[in-house]
Design a protein around this motif. Structure first.
Motif, PDB file in Angstrom:
ATOM      1  N   GLY A 231       0.822  -1.206   0.000  1.00 44.24           N
ATOM      2  CA  GLY A 231       0.000   0.000   0.000  1.00 44.24           C
ATOM      3  C   GLY A 231       0.855   1.255   0.000  1.00 44.24           C
ATOM      4  O   GLY A 231       0.554   2.235  -0.692  1.00 44.24           O
ATOM      5  N   TYR A 232       1.938   1.224   0.748  1.00 44.76           N
ATOM      6  CA  TYR A 232       2.872   2.341   0.837  1.00 44.76           C
ATOM      7  C   TYR A 232       3.505   2.622  -0.518  1.00 44.76           C
ATOM      8  O   TYR A 232       3.727   3.766  -0.888  1.00 44.76           O
ATOM      9  N   ALA A 233       3.790   1.532  -1.254  1.00 46.64           N
ATOM     10  CA  ALA A 233       4.438   1.701  -2.553  1.00 46.64           C
ATOM     11  C   ALA A 233       3.442   2.163  -3.608  1.00 46.64           C
ATOM     12  O   ALA A 233       3.765   2.995  -4.447  1.00 46.64           O
ATOM     13  N   ILE A 234       2.200   1.637  -3.558  1.00 46.91           N
ATOM     14  CA  ILE A 234       1.280   1.989  -4.641  1.00 46.91           C
ATOM     15  C   ILE A 234       0.600   3.330  -4.438  1.00 46.91           C
ATOM     16  O   ILE A 234      -0.033   3.826  -5.355  1.00 46.91           O
ATOM     17  N   ILE A 235       0.750   3.929  -3.243  1.00 46.04           N
ATOM     18  CA  ILE A 235       0.201   5.278  -3.088  1.00 46.04           C
ATOM     19  C   ILE A 235       0.902   6.212  -4.059  1.00 46.04           C
ATOM     20  O   ILE A 235       0.397   7.283  -4.406  1.00 46.04           O
ATOM     21  N   ALA A 236       2.074   5.777  -4.515  1.00 44.22           N
ATOM     22  CA  ALA A 236       2.836   6.591  -5.466  1.00 44.22           C
ATOM     23  C   ALA A 236       2.098   6.745  -6.788  1.00 44.22           C
ATOM     24  O   ALA A 236       2.288   7.731  -7.500  1.00 44.22           O
ATOM     25  N   ILE A 237       1.243   5.781  -7.119  1.00 42.61           N
ATOM     26  CA  ILE A 237       0.681   5.749  -8.470  1.00 42.61           C
ATOM     27  C   ILE A 237      -0.291   6.908  -8.742  1.00 42.61           C
ATOM     28  O   ILE A 237      -0.077   7.661  -9.684  1.00 42.61           O
TER      29      ILE A 237
ATOM     30  N   VAL C 170      13.358  -0.087   3.336  1.00 40.10           N
ATOM     31  CA  VAL C 170      12.276   0.013   4.307  1.00 40.10           C
ATOM     32  C   VAL C 170      12.319  -1.181   5.262  1.00 40.10           C
ATOM     33  O   VAL C 170      12.218  -1.015   6.488  1.00 40.10           O
ATOM     34  N   VAL C 171      12.510  -2.392   4.715  1.00 40.14           N
ATOM     35  CA  VAL C 171      12.546  -3.589   5.554  1.00 40.14           C
ATOM     36  C   VAL C 171      13.733  -3.533   6.516  1.00 40.14           C
ATOM     37  O   VAL C 171      13.608  -3.854   7.708  1.00 40.14           O
ATOM     38  N   THR C 172      14.896  -3.082   6.018  1.00 37.65           N
ATOM     39  CA  THR C 172      16.075  -2.983   6.879  1.00 37.65           C
ATOM     40  C   THR C 172      15.843  -1.978   8.004  1.00 37.65           C
ATOM     41  O   THR C 172      16.109  -2.262   9.179  1.00 37.65           O
ATOM     42  N   VAL C 173      15.343  -0.802   7.641  1.00 36.90           N
ATOM     43  CA  VAL C 173      15.064   0.217   8.660  1.00 36.90           C
ATOM     44  C   VAL C 173      14.064  -0.334   9.680  1.00 36.90           C
ATOM     45  O   VAL C 173      14.253  -0.178  10.887  1.00 36.90           O
ATOM     46  N   ALA C 174      13.010  -1.014   9.180  1.00 30.58           N
ATOM     47  CA  ALA C 174      11.995  -1.562  10.084  1.00 30.58           C
ATOM     48  C   ALA C 174      12.607  -2.590  11.030  1.00 30.58           C
ATOM     49  O   ALA C 174      12.278  -2.623  12.219  1.00 30.58           O
ATOM     50  N   ILE C 198       9.052  -5.602  14.869  1.00 28.12           N
ATOM     51  CA  ILE C 198       9.258  -5.253  13.459  1.00 28.12           C
ATOM     52  C   ILE C 198       7.909  -4.965  12.812  1.00 28.12           C
ATOM     53  O   ILE C 198       7.766  -4.021  12.035  1.00 28.12           O
ATOM     54  N   TYR C 199       6.913  -5.810  13.147  1.00 26.13           N
ATOM     55  CA  TYR C 199       5.549  -5.564  12.672  1.00 26.13           C
ATOM     56  C   TYR C 199       5.099  -4.163  13.070  1.00 26.13           C
ATOM     57  O   TYR C 199       4.590  -3.390  12.245  1.00 26.13           O
ATOM     58  N   TRP C 200       5.364  -3.779  14.334  1.00 28.22           N
ATOM     59  CA  TRP C 200       5.024  -2.434  14.778  1.00 28.22           C
ATOM     60  C   TRP C 200       5.763  -1.372  13.964  1.00 28.22           C
ATOM     61  O   TRP C 200       5.192  -0.354  13.577  1.00 28.22           O
ATOM     62  N   ALA C 201       7.063  -1.637  13.711  1.00 30.23           N
ATOM     63  CA  ALA C 201       7.867  -0.647  12.979  1.00 30.23           C
ATOM     64  C   ALA C 201       7.323  -0.451  11.572  1.00 30.23           C
ATOM     65  O   ALA C 201       7.281   0.675  11.066  1.00 30.23           O
ATOM     66  N   ILE C 202       6.863  -1.548  10.937  1.00 34.95           N
ATOM     67  CA  ILE C 202       6.298  -1.421   9.586  1.00 34.95           C
ATOM     68  C   ILE C 202       4.978  -0.656   9.662  1.00 34.95           C
ATOM     69  O   ILE C 202       4.710   0.231   8.840  1.00 34.95           O
ATOM     70  N   VAL C 203       4.149  -0.987  10.664  1.00 31.22           N
ATOM     71  CA  VAL C 203       2.881  -0.263  10.850  1.00 31.22           C
ATOM     72  C   VAL C 203       3.152   1.240  10.998  1.00 31.22           C
ATOM     73  O   VAL C 203       2.403   2.080  10.483  1.00 31.22           O
ATOM     74  N   THR C 204       4.248   1.591  11.665  1.00 31.20           N
ATOM     75  CA  THR C 204       4.554   2.998  11.906  1.00 31.20           C
ATOM     76  C   THR C 204       5.177   3.664  10.687  1.00 31.20           C
ATOM     77  O   THR C 204       4.765   4.751  10.273  1.00 31.20           O
ATOM     78  N   ILE C 229       8.794  10.506  11.538  1.00 28.95           N
ATOM     79  CA  ILE C 229       9.231  11.600  10.659  1.00 28.95           C
ATOM     80  C   ILE C 229      10.061  11.038   9.520  1.00 28.95           C
ATOM     81  O   ILE C 229       9.932  11.471   8.367  1.00 28.95           O
ATOM     82  N   VAL C 230      10.895  10.035   9.814  1.00 25.06           N
ATOM     83  CA  VAL C 230      11.654   9.382   8.742  1.00 25.06           C
ATOM     84  C   VAL C 230      10.695   8.755   7.728  1.00 25.06           C
ATOM     85  O   VAL C 230      10.842   8.940   6.516  1.00 25.06           O
ATOM     86  N   GLY C 231       9.698   8.039   8.243  1.00 31.72           N
ATOM     87  CA  GLY C 231       8.735   7.390   7.349  1.00 31.72           C
ATOM     88  C   GLY C 231       7.992   8.407   6.501  1.00 31.72           C
ATOM     89  O   GLY C 231       7.768   8.190   5.307  1.00 31.72           O
ATOM     90  N   TYR C 232       7.665   9.530   7.116  1.00 32.08           N
ATOM     91  CA  TYR C 232       6.969  10.619   6.428  1.00 32.08           C
ATOM     92  C   TYR C 232       7.826  11.179   5.294  1.00 32.08           C
ATOM     93  O   TYR C 232       7.326  11.522   4.228  1.00 32.08           O
ATOM     94  N   ALA C 233       9.135  11.241   5.560  1.00 27.69           N
ATOM     95  CA  ALA C 233      10.023  11.818   4.545  1.00 27.69           C
ATOM     96  C   ALA C 233      10.294  10.816   3.429  1.00 27.69           C
ATOM     97  O   ALA C 233      10.367  11.187   2.265  1.00 27.69           O
ATOM     98  N   ILE C 234      10.425   9.514   3.762  1.00 29.46           N
ATOM     99  CA  ILE C 234      10.813   8.568   2.708  1.00 29.46           C
ATOM    100  C   ILE C 234       9.625   8.116   1.877  1.00 29.46           C
ATOM    101  O   ILE C 234       9.817   7.492   0.842  1.00 29.46           O
TER     102      ILE C 234
END
Lengths: 289, 289, 289, 289
Positions: A231-237, C170-174, C198-204, C229-234
């Motif tokens: 979902g995060y990736a396809i929001i780009a579309i 994204v997976v590495t950061v998570a 990690i599940y939480w980190a992806i949710v965030t 904020i990182v997630g918001y920027a990337i």
């Protein structure tokens, strides 16, 4: 709507027609001070009538001020009715107006209150009352925002097909993922049926994430991590689609402006195309001033 | 602000004026080591004073260290007062400064503490204290970030009207959808009033999704799935707008740089426009080196 | 698939072959009214069969209408089986079709119901039933949306590598952030294991934010503010990637159209390339009309 | 790193040096089958060692399989130690490698296990273990993704200053809004301190929206609706920044490719610049083939 001949015509028109023309200018145009004042008053009446609708829904306020709010609602309804009739009189083709988008919206702004006299459960007409808010866009349409909303609408319209494909894909992914999660998590974790699981999948894919339903098993959390990243990736579309369309529209505007600039014809050979920064005409050698 | 003539002038200025000029350079400019040091100290004082404001709001810390935090707050306030007075002295037009954006922010940074001497409930001035943080932008403004913030602000300003139309649409959609959900879900599912339902609609449309209010009926979940997908699609619009504006600004910068590069005049005919990669001048046939 | 020779061939073909050709046109093409009707009926059968699958999962409906839903499911399965056999007959290379993407999807649309005769737990085949929805894309493929989905797929394919790098990051950061939060918050605040963290980190990071797990300590909240904020920027990155690809594809299309326009050959020297707006051919000097 | 002279040199090098060169090629390059095999094995060892770290944190698994997981951890640590020593031997400047980014990451991959022999609470070194995952990027770096990650990193780097200004603005807005909400809502609604309210503001602005803290008063909900819409609008900014940077990089690449194509010199005058589609050289009139 060439104003010149209309003005000439109006001198020979009967008084009745002059009056209607005047009414039209005040209600539908925004060039004279009176017309601007009318728009401003209408804007506030719409906002206040929406505020009254909202306040009526707050139970504490309804208990103490419900009586006054209903009176206010009737005042606004009568004002809107007068306005609606004035619009019908002012336009040349009343029926055409009545069936236009804003004509219907104008009618819907007054109907619910009258219906509430005859019907029980008039509160179910609340959404129709909320449609009054759409009338604000007409007021703006007559102002300086017309260009901007045109651009946004054009961009959306140009990418209509791409967006349809995109939305259909989102719904398909949500359905398949929802069914998968219904199997994986099962009813005891909140995924009580496929429609509910699809609702969850849409909540997740769109990154809304209420948390009213959330995966509890390890497999469920793994699958939903996957869904989230997708979902995060396809929001780009959709973003890409709209950006490219807006960029195209901008390019066309820029190009049109540039052509306008370049199209000063050469004073000698009258060729219309001069190179950027050329000192001599490339068709006849004439030195530009 | 041509520095050459000012410097010449300052030689003939009275000592008092030289001193003010010096103060101005230290406080408002960032060219000398002393001025840079001043900015750095100010930056840390602002950050530490904000930290003190925050810590005071944590009840455990307030109980044990409240006394010290209030002393620290007074020290910072006195420092800021001295700085504010120094700024008033340094500038040529104190009133103009006092009513400028940063002048007001500077004054608001000191007022709450003094007011707390006379007023009860001084804690309601907390937000005014938080405005101190805005002062950080002045320090950056004098640094290398000035260009970048200018570009961002220009992009936002250029697309101001488009963004207004967009925000108005979001609010309208949220109002209509909120009213619809109030009808569909009703008070027993958390949608207790239209304003609250509109709050929910905004939480959903913006994909924030707290989950404090969430649809429970099947119809409600269907409607909100629709709202979410709409919200997901229209998030593309502001992004598209800002991207196109930033891209435009970048194009202008690139074009200006390219013109600069091309504008080395031809050594023979001094024509300023040479084609990309041309070996001979296209106006006089001179071979480029 | 040059239609001309095929048509010539069909005149000399045996009746059997003509009938197969006719069947092929109805099922696989969308040019004749009958073919369009077939697509429309198929579209509705797919949607209704999906609706039946969904309704069966709602326990209240299952209790009262389960018997009828199973009959309906069998009717749809038989319809899909007939369609599958017809497709196998119509195509020239049945095996090639059977192993193509849509061939497999078509088979998977009917298998689960037959399997449920022999197997317990046939409900675990639900996801396979949901794959039926994919068949809608075939129907669209034959329509006017083919171009649009091609463009979207091309854009995604062209940026495949960039998106892979992005997802891996994204997976590495998570993972790293999830491990950090597991240490900081610990099991008593919901971060009971690294996979769960990690599940939480992806949710965030993806800004979904269910809130089923949320940081409670001050350090945890600080770290997660940083992650947000990182997630918001990337989130900007995939958007940028897809936008640039879509923009590239659009440029190519525009350029191809422009070249088409320019490529009217010069009437005298037949050179195919004329400059934008040129009045004379740049290769032979012929004046354009 | 011109391979030709190095190969010549190696013929005259002592056996010891040849062996080191061979080791270097296997470990650091990815051209030979053996080197590719080494990368693949390393990739899996990294992934499996991360899986072991994760499983150890799940309490149920730890209880039953903890003993085996610790043995596995030691096997992986010894493998990584051997690899680290091999890398130190293979490179020409061991110290330079040891202090490079990946040198430090390689060391951090083995240290925690050894430290756990001497220290209590070795579990607090978990994050360091998670850093192993970063080593995957080295393996990719040697593959075909190097270009793509370079492009992404360049885009991020080019827009570093703009992103800094943006993040600073987000933090400032979050601080001011958090303080405002602390005043408006107060401790009894979860906004117990300013830092906690700032955490809430970041959760809201970034559209994560856990819902662990949510406004309950009407004023609070109004203010946060405003914050959400602001957050929704400003998410456009980083996206716009990165898109424009990526688009710039793409343009440069396209332009470089186009220049490459055009730069086949004219066979007669050897001028390097030919117009798109020109049939004759524009500098000497030579007809192209």
């Amino acid at each position: 709507m060439n104003p010149q001949p209309q003005h000439l015509k109006s001198e020979t028109r009967p008084l009745h027609s002059v009056w209607r023309k005047y009414l039209y200018d005040v209600i539908f145009e925004a060039d004279t001070p009176l017309a601007k004042g009318f728009d401003l008053v209408l804007l506030w009446v719409i906002i206040l009538s929406m505020a009254a609708v909202m306040l009526e829904s707050v139970s504490d306020i309804e208990i103490y001020f419900g009586y006054y709010l209903r009176i206010i609602e009737w005042i606004f309804t009568i004002l809107f009715t007068i306005e609606y009739i004035a619009r019908l009189i002012a336009v040349r083709h009343p029926l055409q107006y009545a069936f236009s988008f804003f004509g219907v919206v104008d009618l819907l702004a007054v109907i619910p209150t009258y219906l509430s006299l005859f019907l029980w459960g008039g509160q179910y007409l609340l959404v129709i009352r909320a449609l009054r808010l759409l009338r604000i866009f007409r007021i703006l349409k007559l102002g300086r925002y017309v260009n901007e909303s045109q651009v946004l609408l054009s961009a959306l319209q140009a990418s209509r097909q791409k967006i349809t494909v995109f939305l259909l894909s989102v719904v398909t992914v949500a359905t398949i993922m929802g069914t998968l999660m219904y199997m994986v998590e099962g009813g005891q974790n909140g995924f009580t049926s496929i429609p509910r699981s699809i609702y969850w999948a849409i909540v997740t894919l769109t990154t809304v994430g209420y948390g009213d339903i959330a995966p509890k098993t390890v497999i469920g959390q793994t699958v939903s991590s996957f869904i989230m990243i997708v979902g995060y990736a396809i929001i780009a579309i959709p973003t890409g689609i709209v950006t490219v369309e807006l960029s195209n529209l901008q390019d066309k505007k820029n190009k049109a402006a540039a052509e306008q600039r370049q199209s000063d014809p050469c004073p000698k050979c009258h060729s219309l195309s001069r190179d950027m920064g050329a000192l001599f005409c490339k068709f006849c050698g004439h030195a530009f001033g």
